[in-house]
Design an enzyme around this catalytic site. Structure first.
Site, short mmCIF file in Angstrom:
data_model
loop_
_atom_site.label_atom_id
_atom_site.label_comp_id
_atom_site.label_asym_id
_atom_site.label_seq_id
_atom_site.Cartn_x
_atom_site.Cartn_y
_atom_site.Cartn_z
N TYR A 147 122.24 76.50 25.01
CA TYR A 147 121.42 75.78 24.04
C TYR A 147 120.63 74.69 24.75
O TYR A 147 121.19 73.96 25.57
CB TYR A 147 122.30 75.14 22.96
CG TYR A 147 121.52 74.40 21.89
CD1 TYR A 147 120.71 75.08 20.99
CD2 TYR A 147 121.59 73.01 21.79
CE1 TYR A 147 119.98 74.40 20.02
CE2 TYR A 147 120.88 72.32 20.81
CZ TYR A 147 120.08 73.02 19.92
OH TYR A 147 119.37 72.35 18.96
N ASP A 242 119.82 71.70 32.63
CA ASP A 242 119.91 70.97 31.36
C ASP A 242 121.28 70.30 31.32
O ASP A 242 122.29 70.93 31.01
CB ASP A 242 119.71 71.93 30.19
CG ASP A 242 119.78 71.20 28.85
OD1 ASP A 242 120.10 69.99 28.85
OD2 ASP A 242 119.53 71.84 27.81
N LYS A 270 122.12 62.53 25.01
CA LYS A 270 123.47 62.20 24.59
C LYS A 270 124.00 60.91 25.26
O LYS A 270 123.63 59.83 24.81
CB LYS A 270 124.38 63.41 24.78
CG LYS A 270 123.87 64.58 23.92
CD LYS A 270 124.81 65.73 23.71
CE LYS A 270 124.24 66.63 22.60
NZ LYS A 270 123.83 67.95 22.97
C1 LIG Z 1 122.45 68.57 22.59
C2 LIG Z 1 121.73 69.37 23.59
C3 LIG Z 1 120.33 69.47 23.62
C4 LIG Z 1 119.47 68.90 22.52
O1 LIG Z 1 119.51 67.52 22.44
P1 LIG Z 1 119.05 66.83 21.04
O2 LIG Z 1 119.12 65.38 21.34
O3 LIG Z 1 119.99 67.31 20.00
O4 LIG Z 1 117.66 67.29 20.78
C5 LIG Z 1 119.74 70.13 24.67
N1 LIG Z 1 120.47 70.69 25.64
C6 LIG Z 1 121.81 70.63 25.66
C7 LIG Z 1 122.57 71.23 26.78
C8 LIG Z 1 122.48 69.99 24.62
O5 LIG Z 1 123.82 69.97 24.61
#
Ligand SMILES: *Cc1c(COP(=O)(O)O)cnc(C)c1O
Length: 420
Positions: A147, A242, A270
């Protein structure tokens, strides 16, 4: 343990459903895949959260990752309060965004320059645009069930809520966009090699979660990340890690420090917002200098680098740099999972557990339709433990999950399994 009284949550949900689709502002908060209704919360302290009916729970969701220091860390809150007194936003540079950028580039050496955003989604979306602008190529390679936020190109075969809700192809994402997103299975390096043999000249970037945290924590197979690094070097594609979840979670330098593989671009979010809405992407200077105003790749944000959010992130990273923090997180999580596994063994329940630092995954084996998971999830709620309402989401331990909290969790786990 008895069923919790949830009258106020139910009343709020009714109101919410009339004006907010599904009553939630992010689909993972719904209880659609586990049944029942989402719970509304009003406050948190340390490892605990309290719902609107005054039930307390030990929290392993941690707002989906940011709260590595637990809820309402006094240092973070005090720093934010000071920042708020100076003003909420200026739409102009402020000192704290420089300080946070300096801290990130110091702690993650592959990041030479960084641009702040207001979410992880913006970070990954912008990193892709930058990779395409830098290379002049159009395709990207991502992995099934990873994701990367909810921008169009990255919703193809995505993890997290899409996996939970069984959405393989998101409505509203056009074919022309999806065609530029190539997908391989996570850890399948030979599939990646084949894709590059076929499309290498057109691939701008590989984007990958260096630990697949949005599919209940799948570790990278030995050689997988290095293989991606080599492919990118060979075909002049940009390697994007990511690390929105793993950054400052699995180690101070993120997964790239743990596995010793530098990315060209890294996405963060985060934890670097300390609980406020923040994302960031950064990496090699040569690439980052393609961003406007220096270069031709446009990227912007009214509230990007917001001083209150930057303050929360900086205060959090200050705490995380104290000695022994990651060792403690690693130890607590290892202890917790060992205890849970022992307990499951006692009940002859086949359960797999894994963790990297304080990021953990629990899977009941022989549970293809997650029937056991659903009952267990509700039993844990009744016993005062709040977990992600999905069999595909990771769990998070904070610095506030001390031995007492871990012991209580194990007792709740034992009672839950007895109920099943
Ligand atoms: C949470 C998450 C996102 C998205 O971040 P948001 O602040 O919710 O837009 C992207 N990549 C990873 C790996 C994530 O865990």
């Amino acid at each position: 343990m008895s069923k919790k009284l949830l009258a106020n949550s139910k009343a709020l949900l009714q109101r919410a459903q009339a004006v907010i689709p599904g009553g939630v502002n992010s689909p993972v908060r719904a209880f659609k895949s586990v049944g029942g209704d989402p719970i509304f919360f009003k406050k948190g302290a340390g490892a605990y959260i309290c719902d609107v009916d005054d039930n307390a729970y030990i929290d392993y969701v941690a707002s989906w990752g940011p709260l590595i220091l637990g809820h309402n860390n006094p240092k973070v809150i005090a720093a934010i309060q000071d920042a708020v007194n100076e003003g909420l936003t200026f739409g102009a540079p402020t000192p704290i965004e420089v300080t946070l950028a300096e801290t990130i580039t110091k702690l993650m050496p592959s990041i030479e320059m960084v641009r702040m955003t207001s979410s992880g989604t913006e970070a990954t979306m912008s990193a892709l645009r930058l990779a395409r602008g830098y290379t002049g190529k159009s395709k990207i390679l991502k992995f099934d069930s990873c994701y990367h936020g909810h921008s169009d190109a990255l919703l193809v075969k995505a993890g997290s809520g899409l996996l939970t809700l069984g959405i393989a192809a998101c409505a509203g994402v056009t074919d022309s966009i999806a065609q530029n997103t190539l997908v391989a299975a996570y850890n399948d390096l030979s599939a990646c090699q084949q894709i590059f043999e076929q499309h290498g000249a057109d691939i701008a970037a590989i984007i990958v979660e260096p630990i697949a945290a949005n599919n209940n924590v799948i570790l990278p197979a030995p050689g997988f990340l290095q293989g991606l690094r080599d492919l990118c070097d060979h075909y002049q594609a940009v390697l994007i890690f990511d690390e929105v979840i793993t950054g400052f979670r699995v180690a101070l330098g993120g997964a790239q420090a743990l596995y010793d593989i530098p990315a060209d671009l890294t996405c963060l979010g985060k934890i670097i917002g300390g609980g406020m809405p923040v994302g960031a992407f950064g990496g090699r200077r040569e690439i980052m200098q393609q961003l406007a105003p220096l270069g031709p790749v446009y990227q912007a944000g009214t509230l990007s680098g917001n001083p209150v959010a930057m303050t929360a992130g900086f205060a959090t990273l200050q705490e995380l740099q104290k000695s022994g923090v990651y060792e403690q997180l690693q130890q607590s999580t290892a202890t917790l999972l060992t205890n849970l596994k022992d307990c499951a063994n006692n009940y002859k329940i086949d359960m797999d557990v894994r963790h990297v630092g304080s990021l953990f995954g629990i899977t009941f084996l022989d549970d293809p339709e997650q029937k056991l998971f659903k009952r267990w999830f509700h039993a844990m709620l009744d016993n005062g433990v709040y977990l992600a309402p999905s069999a595909f989401e990771a769990g998070f331990v904070s610095t506030m999950h001390d031995s007492n909290v871990l012991q209580k969790t194990t007792e709740a786990f034992d009672r839950s399994l007895a109920m099943l």
